[in-house]
Design an enzyme around this catalytic site. Structure first.
Site, PDB file in Angstrom:
ATOM      1  N   ARG A 182      47.919  53.477  40.075  1.00 42.08           N
ATOM      2  CA  ARG A 182      48.108  53.280  38.641  1.00 42.08           C
ATOM      3  C   ARG A 182      46.824  53.572  37.884  1.00 42.08           C
ATOM      4  O   ARG A 182      45.719  53.521  38.428  1.00 42.08           O
ATOM      5  CB  ARG A 182      48.580  51.855  38.329  1.00 42.08           C
ATOM      6  CG  ARG A 182      47.511  50.775  38.519  1.00 42.08           C
ATOM      7  CD  ARG A 182      46.759  50.502  37.226  1.00 42.08           C
ATOM      8  NE  ARG A 182      45.722  49.505  37.393  1.00 42.08           N
ATOM      9  CZ  ARG A 182      44.448  49.790  37.605  1.00 42.08           C
ATOM     10  NH1 ARG A 182      44.055  51.029  37.739  1.00 42.08           N
ATOM     11  NH2 ARG A 182      43.546  48.827  37.691  1.00 42.08           N
TER      12      ARG A 182
ATOM     13  N   HIS B  99      39.341  44.866  30.693  1.00 40.79           N
ATOM     14  CA  HIS B  99      38.626  43.581  30.776  1.00 40.79           C
ATOM     15  C   HIS B  99      39.222  42.524  29.861  1.00 40.79           C
ATOM     16  O   HIS B  99      38.500  41.684  29.311  1.00 40.79           O
ATOM     17  CB  HIS B  99      37.138  43.763  30.458  1.00 40.79           C
ATOM     18  CG  HIS B  99      36.373  44.403  31.576  1.00 40.79           C
ATOM     19  ND1 HIS B  99      35.942  43.713  32.679  1.00 40.79           N
ATOM     20  CD2 HIS B  99      35.977  45.683  31.757  1.00 40.79           C
ATOM     21  CE1 HIS B  99      35.305  44.535  33.490  1.00 40.79           C
ATOM     22  NE2 HIS B  99      35.317  45.741  32.960  1.00 40.79           N
TER      23      HIS B  99
ATOM     24  N   SER C  58      43.795  51.821  42.217  1.00 39.11           N
ATOM     25  CA  SER C  58      44.616  50.864  42.965  1.00 39.11           C
ATOM     26  C   SER C  58      45.141  51.406  44.284  1.00 39.11           C
ATOM     27  O   SER C  58      46.311  51.239  44.624  1.00 39.11           O
ATOM     28  CB  SER C  58      45.780  50.363  42.096  1.00 39.11           C
ATOM     29  OG  SER C  58      45.297  49.708  40.970  1.00 39.11           O
TER      30      SER C  58
ATOM     31  N   ASP D  47      37.102  49.174  49.231  1.00 37.00           N
ATOM     32  CA  ASP D  47      37.038  50.066  48.076  1.00 37.00           C
ATOM     33  C   ASP D  47      36.852  49.256  46.807  1.00 37.00           C
ATOM     34  O   ASP D  47      36.754  48.036  46.832  1.00 37.00           O
ATOM     35  CB  ASP D  47      38.288  50.968  47.992  1.00 37.00           C
ATOM     36  CG  ASP D  47      39.580  50.189  47.791  1.00 37.00           C
ATOM     37  OD1 ASP D  47      39.512  49.021  47.384  1.00 37.00           O
ATOM     38  OD2 ASP D  47      40.652  50.760  48.031  1.00 37.00           O
TER      39      ASP D  47
ATOM     40  N   SER E 101      30.639  52.011  41.593  1.00 36.59           N
ATOM     41  CA  SER E 101      29.990  50.740  41.289  1.00 36.59           C
ATOM     42  C   SER E 101      30.072  49.819  42.497  1.00 36.59           C
ATOM     43  O   SER E 101      31.146  49.592  43.038  1.00 36.59           O
ATOM     44  CB  SER E 101      30.665  50.068  40.102  1.00 36.59           C
ATOM     45  OG  SER E 101      30.148  48.777  39.892  1.00 36.59           O
TER      46      SER E 101
ATOM     47  N   LYS F  80      30.378  46.656  43.141  1.00 40.71           N
ATOM     48  CA  LYS F  80      30.656  45.419  42.414  1.00 40.71           C
ATOM     49  C   LYS F  80      30.287  44.172  43.194  1.00 40.71           C
ATOM     50  O   LYS F  80      29.882  43.168  42.626  1.00 40.71           O
ATOM     51  CB  LYS F  80      32.122  45.390  41.992  1.00 40.71           C
ATOM     52  CG  LYS F  80      32.420  46.431  40.943  1.00 40.71           C
ATOM     53  CD  LYS F  80      33.844  46.308  40.469  1.00 40.71           C
ATOM     54  CE  LYS F  80      34.098  47.344  39.385  1.00 40.71           C
ATOM     55  NZ  LYS F  80      33.917  48.702  39.860  1.00 40.71           N
TER      56      LYS F  80
ATOM     57  N   TYR G 146      30.136  42.475  36.482  1.00 40.55           N
ATOM     58  CA  TYR G 146      31.500  41.972  36.282  1.00 40.55           C
ATOM     59  C   TYR G 146      31.549  40.462  36.066  1.00 40.55           C
ATOM     60  O   TYR G 146      32.084  39.970  35.073  1.00 40.55           O
ATOM     61  CB  TYR G 146      32.381  42.380  37.479  1.00 40.55           C
ATOM     62  CG  TYR G 146      33.841  42.091  37.260  1.00 40.55           C
ATOM     63  CD1 TYR G 146      34.687  43.071  36.758  1.00 40.55           C
ATOM     64  CD2 TYR G 146      34.367  40.831  37.516  1.00 40.55           C
ATOM     65  CE1 TYR G 146      36.029  42.800  36.534  1.00 40.55           C
ATOM     66  CE2 TYR G 146      35.692  40.555  37.298  1.00 40.55           C
ATOM     67  CZ  TYR G 146      36.522  41.533  36.813  1.00 40.55           C
ATOM     68  OH  TYR G 146      37.841  41.261  36.587  1.00 40.55           O
TER      69      TYR G 146
END
Length: 519
Positions: free
Chosen positions: A55, A62, A168, A213, A275, A277, A285
């Protein structure tokens, strides 16, 4: 309205999902290849196939974890799972999970036991299938359904959703796995239930260890966010309809069809910036999550709530939107941004300043959340004004997007208005939420300069993809321009292979959601 009470559809032909022409030809080739490899591996044909798409979020970045709706669409790239259920009488009760890309993703074998744990210290790609396996059995047991357990499965997986790009890929794998197992057990469930249970599936690994991922890393950081991020991804993968984006609302989760105008195509382009994360969570984040909560608490107090109550009960900006709107009403407005502009200052807040307002230490407010405490340890200031401004304005853009597509404007005017909203969204993400990066800024500008009516970063940001809305008649030249202006130098530097460009930039209309195939 997308009918979430419909069962996951079962088809005997590919045309219903993949249409006609090149996309159907490509799908037929993939299914034939999967069948051939399955026979080569296991000496028998698959009994069922399941697919679930990736998707892309068109607008609404955010804000899901702040309680607001988002507007994603399914893309044509998907994950296909082929399964043959072994004879229950067989003594060798195992799960064998193989991948078409066997050189990259090796064969994994597990016991055929729904109660088994997942070895989080020894991460394997097939753990995502195991999530679906465990989740389906847990859900069916909860619903009181009597199904065969400890039954062996032979499995082959093929995915075209690029990993690590914010599209995704792992959600598509978990969804297709869960649906395939469900079909192999001769069970079917409403789409809404499948979306919820696949969200629960990913708790088995998605929040407890370092990631495969981008998506998984993202979900690790959403422990305390009521799983709205996860719900968005699962809902669109399960509930999507061809030609429609979906307005996703949460708690309860529901999807509303948003039919996009003719004449426009979405082009997804990878910035090639990844990134980390899990590494940068405390400064990126998770930092934004904490800033949003602090902004909501400060707003609540300034709008009359007792400090103790605000610190204890206010979690998201949506919790105080009603108070902000009431404040705006006194000034002949209904825009919650008015409260932000009048009650928060643009200069970053220090911890001491916030503690004076809340009458509590920030450590005590965030106690019980290790990720939030890590943010406090790393932060020197908090941009409350900017984060709240982005959330409220982005939430408004989501609904303006939907209102535009159902308006009486011409298709061309609709496209231009949607493009404007996407451009505004990117500017807000870049300047107010500061979740962009140099590569995304360059890519978005190239998109806009190459004729896109609108372009924006998509996904969590700090890397990943941009999405551009492009008029149909210029899509081929637009993609060629992107390849020349953005990707050529990266190819020359050896960052990517020219033959793999189709993985990094591609066009997509809104695709179908999850489906089962029995041929």
């Amino acid at each position: 309205m997308a009918n979430a009470d419909e069962l996951v559809p079962i088809f005997s032909t590919l045309e219903t999902v993949y249409g006609e022409g090149p996309l159907l030809d490509e799908a037929q080739f993939r299914f034939d290849n999967i069948k051939a490899k399955f026979i080569e591996l296991y000496g028998k044909e698959p009994q069922v196939y399941a697919r679930a798409p990736g998707r892309v979020n068109l607008i609404g970045e955010h804000i899901d974890y702040e309680g607001y709706s988002v507007l994603p669409m399914a893309i044509r790239q998907d994950t296909i799972v082929a399964i043959h259920k072994r004879d229950p009488e067989e003594s060798n009760k195992i799960l064998q999970i193989a991948n078409v890309l066997s050189e990259k993703y090796g064969l994994c074998t597990y016991p055929a036991d729904p109660d088994q744990g997942i070895d989080l210290k020894n991460h394997k790609w097939a753990h995502y299938f195991l999530c679906g396996y465990k989740g389906i059995y847990e859900y069916l047991k909860l619903k009181g359904k009597d199904v065969e357990s400890h039954v062996g499965l032979d499995v082959l997986i093929d995915g075209t959703v690029p990993a690590g790009s914010g599209l995704s890929s792992s959600a598509a794998l978990v969804c297709s796995s869960a649906i395939g197992i469900m079909a192999a057990l001769n069970v079917n469930l409403p789409k809404k239930e499948v979306a919820q249970l696949t969200c629960e599936c990913e708790r088995h690994i998605g929040t407890q260890s370092g990631g495969m991922d981008q998506l998984r890393e993202h979900k690790m950081l959403c422990l305390h966010l009521n799983w709205r991020c996860l719900q968005q991804w699962q809902a669109i993968s399960i509930m999507a309809k061809p030609g429609f984006a979906e307005l996703i609302d949460f708690n309860p989760i529901q999807a509303t069809d948003v039919q996009l105008p003719s004449g426009g195509t979405f082009v997804i382009a990878n910035s090639l910036a990844e990134s980390k994360k899990a590494v940068t969570a405390a400064t990126n984040y998770n930092n934004r999550v904490v800033e949003c909560r602090l902004a909501a608490i400060v707003l609540a107090i300034k709008l009359g709530m007792e400090a103790e109550e605000a610190a204890s009960n206010v979690k998201t900006l949506s919790d105080v939107e009603g108070m902000c709107v009431s404040f705006a009403n006194t000034r002949s407005s209904s825009d919650p941004l008015l409260a932000v502009e009048e009650l928060l200052h643009e200069e970053p807040y220090t911890a001491e300043e916030i503690e004076k307002i809340t009458e509590k230490s920030l450590l005590s407010i965030m106690t019980g959340s290790p990720s939030s405490l890590a943010v406090l340890a790393a932060a020197t200031h908090f941009k409350l004004f900017q984060r709240a401004s982005h959330v409220y304005s982005e939430a408004k853009r989501v609904h303006l997007f939907r209102e535009t597509v159902i308006s009486n404007l011409s298709d061309d005017d609709v496209l231009e208005k949607l493009g404007d909203l996407m451009n505004e969204s990117h500017k807000s993400c870049s300047t107010l939420y500061e979740c962009s990066c140099p590569e995304l800024e360059e890519l978005v500008k190239v998109c806009q300069d190459s004729g896109a009516v609108g372009a924006r970063l998509t996904g969590a940001g700090w890397g990943g993809c941009a999405v551009a809305l492009v008029k149909d008649n210029i899509v081929p030249s637009f993609i060629l321009n992107l390849k020349e202006a953005f990707y050529r130098s990266r190819i020359e530097r050896g960052l990517i292979n020219h033959n793999d460009l189709g993985l990094y930039v591609f066009a997509s209309k809104p695709s179908s959601g999850a489906a089962i195939f029995k041929f």
